[in-house]
Design an enzyme around this catalytic site. Structure first.
Site, PDB file in Angstrom:
ATOM      1  N   CYS A 283       0.830  -1.065  -0.019  1.00 29.06           N
ATOM      2  CA  CYS A 283       0.126  -0.008   0.062  1.00 29.06           C
ATOM      3  C   CYS A 283       0.658   1.113  -0.142  1.00 29.06           C
ATOM      4  O   CYS A 283       0.433   2.261  -0.724  1.00 29.06           O
ATOM      5  CB  CYS A 283      -1.015   0.184   1.131  1.00 29.06           C
ATOM      6  SG  CYS A 283      -0.568  -1.097   2.606  1.00 29.06           S
ATOM      7  N   ARG A 312       7.262 -11.143   5.321  1.00 27.43           N
ATOM      8  CA  ARG A 312       6.793 -11.039   6.898  1.00 27.43           C
ATOM      9  C   ARG A 312       7.492 -11.829   7.540  1.00 27.43           C
ATOM     10  O   ARG A 312       7.693 -13.025   7.475  1.00 27.43           O
ATOM     11  CB  ARG A 312       5.280 -11.167   6.786  1.00 27.43           C
ATOM     12  CG  ARG A 312       4.411 -10.164   5.856  1.00 27.43           C
ATOM     13  CD  ARG A 312       3.052 -10.271   6.222  1.00 27.43           C
ATOM     14  NE  ARG A 312       2.175  -9.532   5.016  1.00 27.43           N
ATOM     15  CZ  ARG A 312       1.038  -9.362   5.009  1.00 27.43           C
ATOM     16  NH1 ARG A 312       0.208 -10.153   5.615  1.00 27.43           N
ATOM     17  NH2 ARG A 312       0.466  -8.416   4.250  1.00 27.43           N
ATOM     18  N   GLN A 330       1.206 -11.706  -3.551  1.00 28.78           N
ATOM     19  CA  GLN A 330      -0.650 -11.358  -3.259  1.00 28.78           C
ATOM     20  C   GLN A 330      -1.212 -10.769  -4.723  1.00 28.78           C
ATOM     21  O   GLN A 330      -0.560 -10.063  -5.318  1.00 28.78           O
ATOM     22  CB  GLN A 330      -0.703 -10.229  -2.356  1.00 28.78           C
ATOM     23  CG  GLN A 330       0.006 -10.514  -0.793  1.00 28.78           C
ATOM     24  CD  GLN A 330      -0.023  -9.457   0.104  1.00 28.78           C
ATOM     25  OE1 GLN A 330       0.304  -8.264  -0.154  1.00 28.78           O
ATOM     26  NE2 GLN A 330      -0.519  -9.734   1.184  1.00 28.78           N
ATOM     27  N   ASP A 332      -2.898  -8.184  -4.916  1.00 24.05           N
ATOM     28  CA  ASP A 332      -3.153  -7.007  -4.385  1.00 24.05           C
ATOM     29  C   ASP A 332      -3.350  -5.756  -5.185  1.00 24.05           C
ATOM     30  O   ASP A 332      -3.247  -5.796  -6.381  1.00 24.05           O
ATOM     31  CB  ASP A 332      -1.739  -6.635  -3.377  1.00 24.05           C
ATOM     32  CG  ASP A 332      -2.209  -5.615  -2.498  1.00 24.05           C
ATOM     33  OD1 ASP A 332      -3.416  -5.669  -2.058  1.00 24.05           O
ATOM     34  OD2 ASP A 332      -1.095  -5.021  -1.739  1.00 24.05           O
ATOM     35  N   HIS A 334      -5.269  -1.697  -5.056  1.00 22.25           N
ATOM     36  CA  HIS A 334      -5.791  -0.351  -4.204  1.00 22.25           C
ATOM     37  C   HIS A 334      -6.590   0.386  -5.192  1.00 22.25           C
ATOM     38  O   HIS A 334      -6.209   0.685  -6.029  1.00 22.25           O
ATOM     39  CB  HIS A 334      -4.613   0.287  -3.449  1.00 22.25           C
ATOM     40  CG  HIS A 334      -3.764  -0.562  -2.551  1.00 22.25           C
ATOM     41  ND1 HIS A 334      -2.506  -1.343  -2.726  1.00 22.25           N
ATOM     42  CD2 HIS A 334      -4.066  -1.003  -1.132  1.00 22.25           C
ATOM     43  CE1 HIS A 334      -2.343  -1.934  -1.723  1.00 22.25           C
ATOM     44  NE2 HIS A 334      -3.074  -1.547  -0.690  1.00 22.25           N
ATOM     45  N   LYS A 414     -12.817  -3.402   7.893  1.00 18.64           N
ATOM     46  CA  LYS A 414     -12.661  -4.264   6.768  1.00 18.64           C
ATOM     47  C   LYS A 414     -13.714  -5.406   6.501  1.00 18.64           C
ATOM     48  O   LYS A 414     -14.574  -5.730   7.414  1.00 18.64           O
ATOM     49  CB  LYS A 414     -11.349  -4.981   6.609  1.00 18.64           C
ATOM     50  CG  LYS A 414     -11.067  -6.136   7.837  1.00 18.64           C
ATOM     51  CD  LYS A 414      -9.924  -6.714   8.007  1.00 18.64           C
ATOM     52  CE  LYS A 414      -9.675  -7.448   9.218  1.00 18.64           C
ATOM     53  NZ  LYS A 414      -8.356  -8.090   9.363  1.00 18.64           N
ATOM     54  N   HIS A 460      -8.316  -1.097   0.204  1.00 14.50           N
ATOM     55  CA  HIS A 460      -7.205  -1.997   0.127  1.00 14.50           C
ATOM     56  C   HIS A 460      -8.058  -3.328  -0.329  1.00 14.50           C
ATOM     57  O   HIS A 460      -9.102  -3.517   0.328  1.00 14.50           O
ATOM     58  CB  HIS A 460      -6.497  -2.181   1.088  1.00 14.50           C
ATOM     59  CG  HIS A 460      -5.947  -0.844   2.025  1.00 14.50           C
ATOM     60  ND1 HIS A 460      -4.309  -0.605   2.225  1.00 14.50           N
ATOM     61  CD2 HIS A 460      -6.478   0.093   2.484  1.00 14.50           C
ATOM     62  CE1 HIS A 460      -4.294   0.277   2.690  1.00 14.50           C
ATOM     63  NE2 HIS A 460      -5.575   0.897   2.799  1.00 14.50           N
TER      64      HIS A 460
END
Length: 592
Positions: A283, A312, A330, A332, A334, A414, A460
Site C-alpha cells: 500500500c 513478513r 499477493q 493485491d 488499491h 474491513k 485495500h
C-alpha cells in the site's frame, strides 16, 4: 452449550490429570483455540502420544467425580507464595505479569486449583465424555526461543459424541488432503531450512502458480485495473509515515543501507547505515505512484493492481507449508476513489470476487464486516462513516453478512470473505478495507470539482490473498485432483507397446500444438504400473495407445478416479480436452 466453555474446562481437567499422574509437572497456560484447546507443561521427559490413553482415562475419572468449579479472589502475594511453594515457577511469572489494577482469580475443581480469568461451567461433569487428545508438540515458553521448551498437549471437546466423531472424521480426511504431502507426491514444490518460509517452486507447481496469476490478471484487466510493479526494498521513512513502522515493525525484515565489509577482520556491518525494509505489503508504494502528478476527480476511481512479492518475518514455529510463509505473492490492489464512489466500488469488487470464487469451485462464502478495534488510527467519526459505507454497500449487493466486532485493522474497517471447502473447513481469504487514514498520512490528494484539494479514499483489496496460501487451500480442497485448466500435466499419452511409440509422439505434438500440457510415457513398463504412477501424480487424463489405436487413429481415454476407459477418435479426444481445459473465464466469454 458453548463449545468454548466445554473446551476451556476440558483444558483444566487435562492439567489436573497430568499433575495427578506425574506429580512435579509444572502447568503453564491452557487456552481455547480454534477447534479445540491446548495446555503447556514443563516436565523433564517430554510427553508423547503414547501417553494419551492413560491421560484420557484419568480425565474421565476426574469428570466422573463431578467436582464443582468455584472462584476465589486472592491477593498477589498470596498467589505467588502458593505457586512458589508448589514449585510452579511459570505461574509465579504469570502472576507478576497481571496488571496491578486487575483482580487475581483462582478457580478450584475439587482439590486442584488454577490461576484463571474464567468463566467456567458449573462442574467438571459438564465437560462430558466427547473429548479427545489429538497431538503433542514442543513450544517455547511465551513463544521465545531463549526460554525453556515445554510440552504442548492439544485436544478437542464437543457437546456430544456425534459432534466429536464428525470432527475427527473431518480431521482424518484433512490429513489425507494435507497439501504438504500431496505437494511432494505431485512434485510441486519444497522447503528447506536455508530459506525458512520461502517456497522452492518446481516446474509443475509453478505451472499452477502461473495459471492462477494469469487468470486473475485477465479478470483484473477486464475489470478496469491498471497493473504496476513497485520496489521490494524501501526506506523506513515510508513505513514511519504510513504507521506500519510503529505497529508492524516486528513482522518486517529490516535491512541497513550500507555496503558490507568483505575483509576477514571487523564486523560485517557498522550499524551506521539508514534503515530500509523489505515490504510486507504494497500500500505505501502504491500511494507513491498515485502521488506522481496531479489527480483530478475525473481520474477517479483509479484501480491499481500488483502481484507484489512481500516478506513478513513470521516466527519459525508459526510457519506451515504454503499456508503460512515468509515470502508471498499477493493479488493485491488499491482503489483510490472519491467518497461518493465507495458504494459502487465496493459492489463492483464483491461481484468480481464472487465470480472468481465460483470459477475456483467455491460457492459457500461468508462475509464479515470487521469493525473498529480498541487501538485504531484516525477519528471515531471517520471510522463510523467508513463502517456505515461498507455496510450500505454490502446491503446493496444483496449478500448477507455478519458483524465481527472489534476485528478491523488499526487503520480501517474491513470486509472478510470466508470460504468453506469440500470437507467443511472455513478459510478467511479475500478482504476489502476502507481506509481514510493512509491517504492523509501520505498526502494522497486529488483536485475536487470545486477546485479544492481532497484526500482520496483508499480501498485495500485482495481476492485470493496470498497465491501460495490459496494454492495450498486449492490442493486440499481438491485433494490434489485439480480442475483440468489448472492441472500441471493435463494428459499423459501412455504407450502399451513400443510399436505405438511413434504414434504417441505424434499425439503429444498435436496436443501441445493445441495448447494442452501433455507428456509422453513410452517407458518399457506395464500399463497398470503407468496408470498407478500417474494416479499418484493426480494427472487427470491418460490417452492409452497400442497397436490398435495406432492403426485406427484412436485413443483409449482413462479419467482419474473413474473406472473403465472410453475409445474415441484422436481428433475428437483432443478437441474435447481443449474445451475442458479452457479456463472458466474464457469459457464464459466464448459463451456470451
Amino acid at each position: 452449550m458453548c463449545w468454548s466453555l466445554i473446551r476451556h474446562d476440558a483444558a483444566h481437567v487435562l492439567a489436573e490429570a497430568v499433575q495427578e499422574l506425574w506429580p512435579g509437572t509444572q502447568v503453564t497456560i491452557g487456552p481455547v483455540i480454534e477447534n479445540g484447546f491446548y495446555y503447556d507443561f514443563k516436565r523433564d521427559e517430554p510427553f508423547s502420544e503414547e501417553d494419551f490413553p492413560v491421560i484420557e482415562k484419568k480425565m474421565a475419572e476426574i469428570i466422573d467425580r463431578g467436582a464443582a468449579f468455584t472462584k476465589e479472589v486472592w491477593s498477589r502475594d498470596e498467589a505467588k507464595a502458593f505457586f512458589a511453594t508448589r514449585g510452579e515457577n511459570f505461574k509465579v511469572e504469570l502472576v507478576d505479569a497481571i496488571p496491578a489494577d486487575q483482580s487475581l482469580k483462582m478457580y478450584k475443581q475439587g482439590q486442584w486449583i488454577d490461576l484463571c480469568r474464567g468463566p467456567h461451567m458449573r462442574t467438571v461433569k459438564d465437560v462430558g465424555n466427547a473429548f479427545k487428545l489429538t497431538k503433542v508438540a514442543g513450544a517455547y515458553w511465551r513463544g521465545d526461543s531463549r526460554n525453556p521448551v515445554l510440552s504442548r498437549i492439544y485436544g478437542t471437546a464437543f457437546a456430544n459424541k456425534a459432534e466429536l466423531d464428525a470432527y475427527l472424521t473431518m480431521v482424518a480426511e484433512a490429513e489425507k488432503r494435507d497439501h504438504r504431502k500431496i505437494g511432494q507426491e505431485m512434485d510441486l514444490y519444497h522447503f528447506q531450512p536455508e530459506a525458512q518460509g520461502s517456497v522452492f517452486w518446481h516446474h509443475k507447481g509453478y505451472v499452477i502458480f502461473n495459471q492462477m496469476e494469469t487468470y486473475i490478471r485477465r479478470r483484473l484487466n477486464k475489470s478496469g485495473y491498471v497493473e504496476v510493479k513497485t520496489p521490494q526494498l524501501m526506506s523506513s521513512k515510508f513505513w514511519e509515515q504510513s504507521g506500519h513502522w510503529g505497529k508492524y515493525r516486528e513482522n518486517m525484515f529490516v535491512v541497513p543501507d550500507e555496503v558490507p565489509n568483505v575483509e576477514d577482520t571487523g564486523p560485517v556491518l557498522t550499524g551506521e547505515g539508514d534503515l530500509m525494509a523489505l515490504k510486507p505489503m504494497n500500500c505505501p508504494a502504491h500511494v507513491q505512484i498515485f502521488n506522481q502528478g496531479i489527480k483530478s476527480y475525473r481520474d477517479l476511481p483509479l484501480r491499481m493492481a500488483e502481484f507484489g512479492c512481500c516478506h513478513r518475518n513470521e516466527a519459525h514455529g508459526a510457519l506451515h507449508g504454503l499456508m503460512r510463509v515468509r515470502q508471498m505473492t499477493q493479488d493485491d490492489a488499491h482503489i483510490f476513489c472519491r467518497e461518493d464512489q465507495i458504494q459502487a466500488e465496493t459492489e463492483h469488487f464483491v461481484h468480481l470476487l464472487y465470480s472468481v470464487y465460483g470459477h475456483m469451485g467455491f460457492d459457500d462464502v461468508v462475509i464479515k464486516l470487521a469493525t473498529r478495534p480498541d487501538k485504531f488510527g484516525g477519528t471515531v467519526e471517520r471510522w463510523d462513516a467508513a463502517e456505515k459505507a461498507l455496510g450500505d454497500a454490502l446491503r446493496a449487493t444483496g449478500y448477507d453478512f455478519e458483524i465481527a466486532e472489534g476485528e478491523g485493522a488499526f487503520y480501517a474497517p474491513k470486509l472478510e470473505f470466508h470460504l468453506k471447502d469440500a470437507i467443511g473447513r472455513s478459510w478467511q481469504v479475500g478482504t476489502l478495507q476502507l481506509d481514510y487514514v493512509l491517504p492523509e498520512r501520505l498526502d494522497a490528494t486529488y483536485v475536487a470539482e470545486d477546485g479544492s484539494r481532497q484526500y482520496a479514499v483508499m480501498l485495500h483489496r485482495a481476492i485470493l490473498g496470498s497465491l501460495e496460501r490459496f494454492i495450498g487451500m486449492m490442493i486440499e480442497n481438491y485433494a490434489g485432483k485439480m480442475p483440468i485448466w489448472l492441472a500441471p500435466t493435463q494428459v499423459v499419452v501412455a504407450t502399451i507397446v513400443s510399436e505405438a511409440d511413434a504414434y504417441g509422439e505424434k499425439l503429444v505434438r498435436q496436443l501441445q500444438d493445441a495448447g494442452v500440457r501433455a507428456e509422453l510415457d513410452a517407458r518399457n513398463e506395464k500399463i497398470n504400473y503407468k496408470v498407478r504412477e500417474h494416479s499418484v501424480g493426480r494427472v487427470p487424463l491418460m490417452f492409452v495407445v497400442g497397436r490398435r489405436e495406432a492403426d485406427e487413429g484412436t485413443v483409449s481415454v482413462r479419467r482419474l478416479g473413474v473406472e473403465g476407459q472410453k475409445v474415441l477418435p484422436a481428433d475428437v479426444a483432443i478437441e474435447s480436452l481443449v474445451l475442458e481445459g479452457t479456463p472458466p473465464d474464457l469459457k464464459q466469454i466464448a459463451a456470451e
